[in-house]
Design a protein around this motif. Structure first.
Motif, PDB file in Angstrom:
ATOM      1  N   SER A 122      -0.761   0.019   5.097  1.00 55.30           N
ATOM      2  CA  SER A 122      -2.100   0.593   4.885  1.00 55.30           C
ATOM      3  C   SER A 122      -1.947   1.919   4.164  1.00 55.30           C
ATOM      4  N   SER A 123      -3.063   2.497   3.785  1.00 54.71           N
ATOM      5  CA  SER A 123      -3.008   3.798   3.127  1.00 54.71           C
ATOM      6  C   SER A 123      -2.383   4.802   4.082  1.00 54.71           C
ATOM      7  N   ALA A 124      -1.508   5.639   3.562  1.00 56.18           N
ATOM      8  CA  ALA A 124      -0.748   6.527   4.436  1.00 56.18           C
ATOM      9  C   ALA A 124      -0.834   7.989   4.037  1.00 56.18           C
ATOM     10  N   PHE A 125      -0.817   8.266   2.757  1.00 61.41           N
ATOM     11  CA  PHE A 125      -0.655   9.637   2.310  1.00 61.41           C
ATOM     12  C   PHE A 125      -1.952  10.432   2.339  1.00 61.41           C
ATOM     13  N   PHE A 126      -3.063   9.835   1.922  1.00 61.71           N
ATOM     14  CA  PHE A 126      -4.333  10.573   1.953  1.00 61.71           C
ATOM     15  C   PHE A 126      -5.455   9.638   2.399  1.00 61.71           C
ATOM     16  N   ASP A 142     -20.087  -9.031   1.826  1.00 58.42           N
ATOM     17  CA  ASP A 142     -19.229 -10.144   2.227  1.00 58.42           C
ATOM     18  C   ASP A 142     -18.473 -10.705   1.029  1.00 58.42           C
ATOM     19  N   GLY A 143     -18.108  -9.842   0.083  1.00 58.15           N
ATOM     20  CA  GLY A 143     -17.430 -10.290  -1.125  1.00 58.15           C
ATOM     21  C   GLY A 143     -15.939 -10.480  -0.941  1.00 58.15           C
ATOM     22  N   PRO A 144     -15.257 -10.957  -1.963  1.00 50.96           N
ATOM     23  CA  PRO A 144     -13.816 -11.220  -1.864  1.00 50.96           C
ATOM     24  C   PRO A 144     -12.932  -9.977  -1.883  1.00 50.96           C
ATOM     25  N   LEU A 145     -13.411  -8.871  -2.458  1.00 52.78           N
ATOM     26  CA  LEU A 145     -12.614  -7.653  -2.492  1.00 52.78           C
ATOM     27  C   LEU A 145     -12.601  -7.021  -1.108  1.00 52.78           C
ATOM     28  N   GLN A 146     -11.416  -6.781  -0.570  1.00 54.81           N
ATOM     29  CA  GLN A 146     -11.288  -6.226   0.773  1.00 54.81           C
ATOM     30  C   GLN A 146     -11.045  -4.716   0.714  1.00 54.81           C
ATOM     31  N   THR A 147     -11.757  -3.982   1.568  1.00 56.86           N
ATOM     32  CA  THR A 147     -11.526  -2.547   1.705  1.00 56.86           C
ATOM     33  C   THR A 147     -11.387  -2.212   3.179  1.00 56.86           C
ATOM     34  N   SER A 148     -10.650  -1.150   3.464  1.00 53.85           N
ATOM     35  CA  SER A 148     -10.403  -0.782   4.863  1.00 53.85           C
ATOM     36  C   SER A 148     -10.108   0.705   4.961  1.00 53.85           C
ATOM     37  N   LEU A 149     -10.092   1.193   6.193  1.00 52.22           N
ATOM     38  CA  LEU A 149      -9.656   2.553   6.487  1.00 52.22           C
ATOM     39  C   LEU A 149      -8.202   2.510   6.947  1.00 52.22           C
ATOM     40  N   THR A 150      -7.599   3.670   7.072  1.00 45.47           N
ATOM     41  CA  THR A 150      -6.184   3.718   7.426  1.00 45.47           C
ATOM     42  C   THR A 150      -5.915   3.119   8.797  1.00 45.47           C
ATOM     43  N   ALA A 151      -4.738   2.542   8.943  1.00 46.19           N
ATOM     44  CA  ALA A 151      -4.323   1.984  10.236  1.00 46.19           C
ATOM     45  C   ALA A 151      -3.826   3.077  11.176  1.00 46.19           C
ATOM     46  N   GLU A 152      -3.330   4.181  10.627  1.00 44.79           N
ATOM     47  CA  GLU A 152      -2.708   5.208  11.453  1.00 44.79           C
ATOM     48  C   GLU A 152      -3.126   6.601  10.974  1.00 44.79           C
ATOM     49  N   PRO A 153      -4.245   7.119  11.475  1.00 47.13           N
ATOM     50  CA  PRO A 153      -4.656   8.475  11.086  1.00 47.13           C
ATOM     51  C   PRO A 153      -3.572   9.486  11.457  1.00 47.13           C
ATOM     52  N   PRO A 184       0.802  -1.231   0.000  1.00 43.41           N
ATOM     53  CA  PRO A 184       0.000   0.000   0.000  1.00 43.41           C
ATOM     54  C   PRO A 184       0.832   1.277   0.000  1.00 43.41           C
ATOM     55  N   PHE A 185       1.943   1.265   0.702  1.00 42.28           N
ATOM     56  CA  PHE A 185       2.828   2.431   0.773  1.00 42.28           C
ATOM     57  C   PHE A 185       3.312   2.866  -0.608  1.00 42.28           C
ATOM     58  N   LEU A 186       3.439   1.908  -1.529  1.00 43.35           N
ATOM     59  CA  LEU A 186       3.961   2.198  -2.865  1.00 43.35           C
ATOM     60  C   LEU A 186       2.855   2.382  -3.908  1.00 43.35           C
ATOM     61  N   ALA A 187       1.626   2.458  -3.476  1.00 46.37           N
ATOM     62  CA  ALA A 187       0.507   2.585  -4.418  1.00 46.37           C
ATOM     63  C   ALA A 187       0.713   3.789  -5.328  1.00 46.37           C
ATOM     64  N   GLY A 188       0.572   3.553  -6.619  1.00 47.17           N
ATOM     65  CA  GLY A 188       0.715   4.615  -7.601  1.00 47.17           C
ATOM     66  C   GLY A 188       2.105   4.770  -8.180  1.00 47.17           C
ATOM     67  N   THR A 189       3.092   4.078  -7.599  1.00 52.19           N
ATOM     68  CA  THR A 189       4.457   4.252  -8.077  1.00 52.19           C
ATOM     69  C   THR A 189       4.805   3.331  -9.242  1.00 52.19           C
ATOM     70  N   ALA A 190       3.870   2.485  -9.660  1.00 56.22           N
ATOM     71  CA  ALA A 190       4.137   1.596 -10.802  1.00 56.22           C
ATOM     72  C   ALA A 190       3.963   2.306 -12.135  1.00 56.22           C
ATOM     73  N   TRP A 191       3.440   3.521 -12.119  1.00 60.53           N
ATOM     74  CA  TRP A 191       3.259   4.259 -13.363  1.00 60.53           C
ATOM     75  C   TRP A 191       4.623   4.590 -13.960  1.00 60.53           C
ATOM     76  N   GLY A 192       4.725   4.388 -15.263  1.00 66.29           N
ATOM     77  CA  GLY A 192       5.982   4.643 -15.938  1.00 66.29           C
ATOM     78  C   GLY A 192       6.953   3.474 -15.891  1.00 66.29           C
ATOM     79  N   THR A 193       6.492   2.331 -15.365  1.00 65.25           N
ATOM     80  CA  THR A 193       7.329   1.136 -15.293  1.00 65.25           C
ATOM     81  C   THR A 193       6.818   0.090 -16.280  1.00 65.25           C
ATOM     82  N   LYS A 194       7.333  -1.131 -16.171  1.00 65.21           N
ATOM     83  CA  LYS A 194       6.886  -2.215 -17.046  1.00 65.21           C
ATOM     84  C   LYS A 194       5.439  -2.614 -16.770  1.00 65.21           C
ATOM     85  N   PHE A 195       4.859  -2.139 -15.670  1.00 64.97           N
ATOM     86  CA  PHE A 195       3.468  -2.442 -15.340  1.00 64.97           C
ATOM     87  C   PHE A 195       2.497  -1.434 -15.941  1.00 64.97           C
TER      88      PHE A 195
END
Length: 595
Positions: free
Chosen positions: A382-386, A164-175, A62-73
């Motif tokens: 977990s989500s950290a930046f926003f 109760d689906g397979p996709l998991q969502t959550s709020l931040t661990a550390e506000p 999660p910490f690296l979310a969004g950093t794959a842009w501009g890569t082989k992904f």
């Protein structure tokens, strides 16, 4: 167990019941749901790489979310020169990997207002796309989970609107301190900035009041927490939640990687049945054909789907002619009406620790990554930046509306703020090298500008011309300017006293309309939410690309299930909407072909 193939010539069959083109957000869901019927044989074709490829931590952490842009992904697309952005051509990221953009995006899961779905039902003429009718599919798709540290998040979301689906969502661990101040603002100025207990309830605005703090730019606000597609310390995506489990547990589904669909072909000359799929590994590689005995399901996204249709001779004659493709089916809306949401960041110095200073220490970053590698815990899990967001509307009296509101309804946003606990530079800006900073992103949620995706040649290996036509209407640029001015009201709450310092040098002199407009045009980029290039319409409407069942008009055997069918930009976030769309689409397909 399903099998994964890296070459077309290794496939055991040239015929499948269903061929799903694209293993992204929608493709993973559709393929996994169809595979629940053991009588169906499904092939998923993905142009990109495996989500377990080397360096896939870029996707999972999660910490690296969004950093794959501009890569082989990443497909590494670029737009055409944008007149509304001072002639700039900008990077246009799209996921080039199993899971698609659900593995490369910024994790936000917000379904948007019920009005978005009700408008979809009205435009398509099918009440099954309405918010109330889709509840079954919403709940079977997603579930709320606790963050990795089991932080108590009671009161920060509504458990009754999650399933109760397979996709998991959550709020931040550390506000963060920033998050707390945003929420405090909803308490201190609750008449102007009320709190929304869950943006996934279908009510993104509630019964708001026009902000009284800035009358000339009064708006309706609602603020609250962001749900992120994170569970068990890692990204939850279309591949991790749907496609990979299906491949691991079922024998009737195959995945073909590194292979591009070059076009669809009629099964017979002068026919409109397009269930033959032409594929290749590269522009100079051998060509293979496969056949879907039941359906080809295009899940290639708002860029890939219109490109494939146009390469197949299905689309507007002038576009096809310029690219050297013979028109076989006149479907003028293919690739047209592209809408995307521009984003721009504003930055402020603050008196208090933020991630700006925290992450400048290499030892700190190494420790974060080491803890995550060892246990999938800690700051990176977990989500950290926003973590907080505000949806906003122009007042009914705004001259920008002129009686023609582009939003889906009175409870749908025109723009939003997201609050970032760090200095986030726009393209062309340099990251701050000292001090603590926060940023606020401003997003145009309901644009009126429309562009296009047009093939540049007859080769599938040439990127198409992508023209989102950003900020080319008075409404769009005017709304972005109003959004910036509205921040003055937000930061007037006592929660910001003594905390908010000077703006960044680039934003210090935004005191006139001309200066604000110049900044927005100079620095705006893409939120990466393209839609509408194969948009839905009523069955008998002459416009549109697909009917209410998502079958492509004027031909047989092809259905589209991805963001391209959404007729307008989302007042929420399209990731969540596409998941819901895919769940119902899979149900429609299963119903047609015997469950």
């Amino acid at each position: 167990m399903g099998k994964t193939y890296l070459r077309p010539d290794r496939l055991p069959n040239s015929e499948y019941d269903f061929i799903v083109v694209g293993a992204g957000n929608a493709g993973g869901v559709v393929a996994a749901r169809l595979a629940e019927n053991p009588a169906f044989r499904i092939l998923v074709i993905e142009a990109g790489v495996s989500d377990n490829e080397k360096d896939s931590d870029l996707l999972r952490m999660p910490f690296l979310a969004g950093t794959a842009w501009g890569t082989k992904f990443d497909w590494n697309y670029k737009t055409t020169a944008q007149t509304g952005l001072n002639g700039r051509a900008i990077e246009f990221p799209r996921g080039f990997v199993v899971g698609g953009c659900s593995n490369t995006n910024s994790l936000v899961y917000i379904r948007g207002p019920s009005e978005d779905f009700d408008r979809l039902a009205n435009i398509s003429g099918d009440a099954g796309w309405s918010w109330s009718s889709l509840q079954k599919y919403i709940r079977m798709n997603e579930r709320h989970v606790s963050p990795w540290n089991n932080r108590g998040d009671e009161g920060e979301f509504d458990p009754t609107v999650h399933g109760d689906g397979p996709l998991q969502t959550s709020l931040t661990a550390e506000p963060s301190d920033l998050d707390r101040r945003v929420i405090q603002t909803t308490e201190q100025l609750k008449d102007s900035f009320p709190f929304n207990p869950d943006f996934n309830s279908g009510d993104c605005m509630g019964v708001g009041k026009k902000g009284s703090l800035l009358p000339e730019y009064s708006v309706i606000f609602f603020e609250g927490w962001i749900h992120s597609t994170v569970g068990e310390g890692a990204r939850s995506s279309s591949s991790t939640a749907f496609l990979n489990p299906a491949l691991e547990s079922r024998e009737n589904i195959d995945l073909l990687l590194h292979t591009q669909v070059t076009r669809l072909l009629p099964t017979e000359a002068h026919d409109v049945d397009f269930r033959t799929v032409e594929i290749s590994l590269g522009a100079n590689a051998s060509v293979f054909t496969l056949t879907a005995t039941k359906e080809v399901i295009l899940c290639a996204g708002a860029i890939g789907t219109p490109q494939i249709l146009q390469l197949s001779g299905i689309g507007p004659k002038d576009v096809l002619g310029r690219a050297g493709v013979t028109q076989l089916v006149d479907l003028p809306d293919v690739g047209q009406h592209l809408q995307d949401q521009p984003i721009v960041f504003f930055q402020w110095r603050v008196n208090g620790p933020t991630l700006s200073s925290y992450l400048r220490d290499p030892e700190t970053v190494r420790a974060i990554l080491a803890e995550y590698s060892a246990s999938k815990t800690g700051f990176a899990a977990s989500s950290a930046f926003f973590n907080t967001i505000a949806f906003l509307r122009l007042p009914e009296t705004s001259t920008l509306l002129h009686g023609n509101d582009p939003a889906a309804g009175p409870n749908s946003a025109h723009f939003l703020f997201a609050f970032v606990n760090a200095y986030t530079p726009n393209p062309g800006q340099t990251r701050a090298t000292e001090g603590d900073w926060i940023s606020v992103s401003v997003v145009l949620q309901s644009p009126t500008s429309e562009g296009s995706v047009d093939i540049a040649s007859a080769s599938a290996f040439d990127h198409p011309n992508i023209d989102p036509a950003y900020l080319t209407t008075a409404f769009d640029i005017g709304t972005m300017m109003t959004a910036y001015k509205t921040l003055e009201a937000f930061f007037s709450a006592p929660a910001w006293n003594g905390y908010l310092g000077a703006p960044s040098p680039d934003t210090a002199n935004l005191t006139t309309d001309g200066a604000i407009e110049a900044y927005v045009r100079k620095h705006s980029s893409t939120l990466k939410h393209p839609v509408a290039t194969a948009r839905i319409s009523k069955k008998d409407d002459p416009d549109g690309v697909v009917g209410p069942d998502l079958a492509v008009k004027k031909i047989r055997g092809v259905r589209v299930v991805d963001a391209s069918v959404l007729p307008f930009a989302s007042a929420g976030f399209p990731q969540a909407q596409v998941y819901i769309l895919a769940e119902r689409a899979a149900a429609l397909i299963k119903e047609k072909w015997g469950n």
